[in-house]
Structure formats: C-alpha cells, structure tokens
Motif scaffolding. Structure first.
Motif, PDB file in Angstrom:
ATOM      1  N   HIS A  80     -14.759  15.382  22.110  1.00  0.00           N
ATOM      2  CA  HIS A  80     -15.409  15.917  20.912  1.00  0.00           C
ATOM      3  C   HIS A  80     -15.956  17.317  21.138  1.00  0.00           C
ATOM      4  O   HIS A  80     -16.482  17.922  20.233  1.00  0.00           O
ATOM      5  CB  HIS A  80     -16.553  14.992  20.488  1.00  0.00           C
ATOM      6  CG  HIS A  80     -16.075  13.660  20.014  1.00  0.00           C
ATOM      7  ND1 HIS A  80     -15.363  13.490  18.864  1.00  0.00           N
ATOM      8  CD2 HIS A  80     -16.212  12.413  20.555  1.00  0.00           C
ATOM      9  CE1 HIS A  80     -15.090  12.221  18.684  1.00  0.00           C
ATOM     10  NE2 HIS A  80     -15.585  11.543  19.705  1.00  0.00           N
TER      11      HIS A  80
ATOM     12  N   GLU B 199      -9.848   3.959  16.865  1.00  0.00           N
ATOM     13  CA  GLU B 199      -9.919   4.935  15.792  1.00  0.00           C
ATOM     14  C   GLU B 199      -9.539   6.363  16.173  1.00  0.00           C
ATOM     15  O   GLU B 199      -8.997   7.093  15.360  1.00  0.00           O
ATOM     16  CB  GLU B 199     -11.339   4.926  15.202  1.00  0.00           C
ATOM     17  CG  GLU B 199     -11.688   3.602  14.550  1.00  0.00           C
ATOM     18  CD  GLU B 199     -13.131   3.525  14.085  1.00  0.00           C
ATOM     19  OE1 GLU B 199     -13.752   4.597  13.917  1.00  0.00           O
ATOM     20  OE2 GLU B 199     -13.638   2.411  13.891  1.00  0.00           O
ATOM     21  N   ASP B 200      -9.847   6.796  17.378  1.00  0.00           N
ATOM     22  CA  ASP B 200      -9.677   8.208  17.732  1.00  0.00           C
ATOM     23  C   ASP B 200      -8.383   8.517  18.472  1.00  0.00           C
ATOM     24  O   ASP B 200      -8.219   9.625  18.980  1.00  0.00           O
ATOM     25  CB  ASP B 200     -10.871   8.660  18.592  1.00  0.00           C
ATOM     26  CG  ASP B 200     -12.195   8.529  17.851  1.00  0.00           C
ATOM     27  OD1 ASP B 200     -12.193   8.769  16.632  1.00  0.00           O
ATOM     28  OD2 ASP B 200     -13.205   8.167  18.478  1.00  0.00           O
TER      29      ASP B 200
END
Length: 325
Positions: free
Chosen positions: A150, A241-242
């Motif tokens: 991130h 999800e990522d």
C-alpha cells in the motif's frame, strides 16, 4: 451468573475514575485499522466501558508511527508508565514486525513498510529516534507483518521514542472464542428456518495459499457454534481481495456456492468475517439471491470482553500491578 459485559458496565457506573485507576494502573493502547466515522465510532464504543477502569488510548492506522506515538503520549499524559498494547486485527500476524520495530521491541526493520499515514519519520507527540527508549518488560513477538504494497517510505523510518514499559499482544481475533458467539448471533438475527438455510461466512483472506489456508482453518474453528445451530450447511470462503488472480477464482467459488444452494431451494445467509461492515461483498454477489448481515464483528459487547481479557493477560505476564478486578 452475571455476564462479563454487564459486569464491566456495572463497574464503570459504580466506580469513579479516580478510584478505578490507581497511579500504577497500566495503560491500554488499542491498535485498529480505522475507517470511516462509523467504523471508528464502533471501536470507540467497544472501549467506552474500559475507560473507567484504566487509562485507554487508540492508535488507528496499520502500525502507523504517528498514531502510535500520539497514543503512547496520551497514556503518558494520563500518568501511565506501563502500557499493554492490544492489536484489534483479525490476524495476529498483521503488521506485527512493523509494530515491534516502531515500538523499539526489535532492531531490524521489516522488508517493506505499510504506511497509510505519514511516509517518513514519526510526527507529533512521541516522534523521534532511538531504540533504547523501551525498557525490559516488553513481550517479544514472532512473525512478520503483511507486505501489502500500500505504500512504503523511501528511507527507513525511525522507531517512536516513548520511554514506557510495553507489553504487546500477539494474537488476533481469529483466535478469539468470542468471535464464534458473534458469528452465530449475526446469522441468527437474519435467520427464519435454519434447517432450510445455508450460511456463507466471507472474509478478506490473503494472497499466499498457505496463509490463506490458515485463515480458512481459523474460520472453520470459529463456526462451531453456527454448525451446532441446525443450519443445512455452513461454508467459509475468503475473497482474497487485494490479489487479482486469486480473487477471480474466489469470486467464482463464492458465486457458485450461492447459486447452487439457491437452486436447491435453500435460503442463503451471508455473514461477513470482518471487523466492520459488509465490505465489497455486495458487488461480488450482485444479481444473486441471498440475505446478508450488514454488521461485522463490531459492534458487539464480546469485543469489549476480548480486549479486556487480552489487556489483563498482558499485564499478568509482564508481572505488573493488577488493575481493578
């Protein structure tokens, strides 16, 4: 027998703050991901009964040095010299290495920092450098935090200076028996006829197959109460999800399960295994027939129980003076 949430609430009402918190009462710092105002408020509400029992501060963000420093500074301002740090994450491995580094509990920085706040040295109260600020009662941890990509600082950030004795929790809510009660309650709230219903428990998951299997195993254990409640079936899945490729396969499996159960004439109940809210599952399940619990693990009084239990276990292991009963 009086339930623990009721006991904590009664103590908070009957015991003035000055009596509940002696000068040597260790502080509690709760680390949580953080989100929109409703997400943050759900964490604040869970901690409200505990604020009357001992000094409490929050550090939102994923092991963000600025919020860690601010939280420790807030507890120091309340007179705390020792702080038990409870990490309100599902997975106890989440950001663990990074947390230990920023708190001065280990010298080696993680291979990759996950920084959603400041991307440099810690800012605000508690900022500064130096590994020697932490004294010898800290609980060493194991494992490493996510390298989720991130964002990372171009230069290695410095640890937070604080001068406090620290004890750090290692386990996440995936190991908390309280979560089994919450998942069962979420399904019960939307159930009509358990024997004619199938429950799908959905979680974030990870990109690594081995780590994701660990999530699945933990979820299977925590659905024991659900499986005893008479539903036709209980299924656990992670969306991953990522990570685009694993996620695509996960979406196919999730949608396939809902479609198959619906075609068999069973009502599908979807329960999120998340700290707050329903996440991206509405988009994943678009066009399918299901009934969802919109609430995550928060809000629920059992989370207060878990935080309190983790805090007291840390205080006991560190050999510090016990807080209020």
């Amino acid at each position: 027998m009086m339930s623990r949430p009721l006991l904590v609430a009664l103590l908070a009402l009957l015991m003035p703050s000055a009596m509940a918190q002696s000068a040597d009462t260790p502080g509690l710092l709760v680390m949580a991901h953080g989100g929109d105002p409703a997400w943050n408020a759900s964490v604040e509400d869970a901690l409200a009964p505990l604020r009357e029992l001992y000094p409490v501060a929050l550090a939102f963000g994923m092991a963000d040095p600025a919020s860690l420093g601010a939280g420790l500074g807030e507890l120091a301002d309340q007179g705390a010299e020792r702080v038990a740090i409870v990490r309100l994450f599902l997975d106890g491995r989440s950001f663990l290495h990074q947390t230990e580094y920023f708190l001065g509990l280990r010298d080696d920085p993680p291979a990759q920092f996950v920084l959603h706040g400041a991307h440099g040295a810690p800012a605000g109260r508690g900022a500064g450098s130096g590994h020697g600020a932490t004294r010898g009662h800290a609980q060493a941890g194991h494992g490493s935090g996510h390298a989720a990509g991130h964002g990372a600082a171009s230069a290695t950030p410095e640890p937070v200076a604080h001068g406090l004795d620290l004890a750090l929790s290692l386990d996440g809510l995936m190991k908390a028996d309280e979560v089994a009660l919450i998942l069962a309650a979420r399904a019960e709230a939307i159930s009509q006829s358990p024997s004619e219903e199938s429950v799908l428990v959905l979680a974030h998951g990870t990109g690594d197959d081995v780590e994701n299997a660990r999530w699945i195993a933990a979820m299977e254990r925590l659905t024991g109460d659900l499986r005893a409640d008479g539903y036709h079936a209980v299924r656990v899945e992670t969306l991953r999800e990522d990570w685009p490729e694993p996620r695509a396969a996960a979406e196919r499996a999730i949608r396939g399960y809902v479609e198959a159960e619906t075609e068999a004439g069973r009502r599908v109940l979807v329960v999120p295994f998340r700290l707050s809210g329903f996440g991206p599952y509405r988009d994943v399940l678009e066009g399918l027939d299901y009934t969802a619990s919109e609430a995550g693990i928060l809000p629920h009084a059992a989370v207060t129980d878990w935080v309190d239990r983790e805090y007291r276990a840390l205080v006991a292991r560190a050999g510090w003076a016990s807080p209020t009963p």
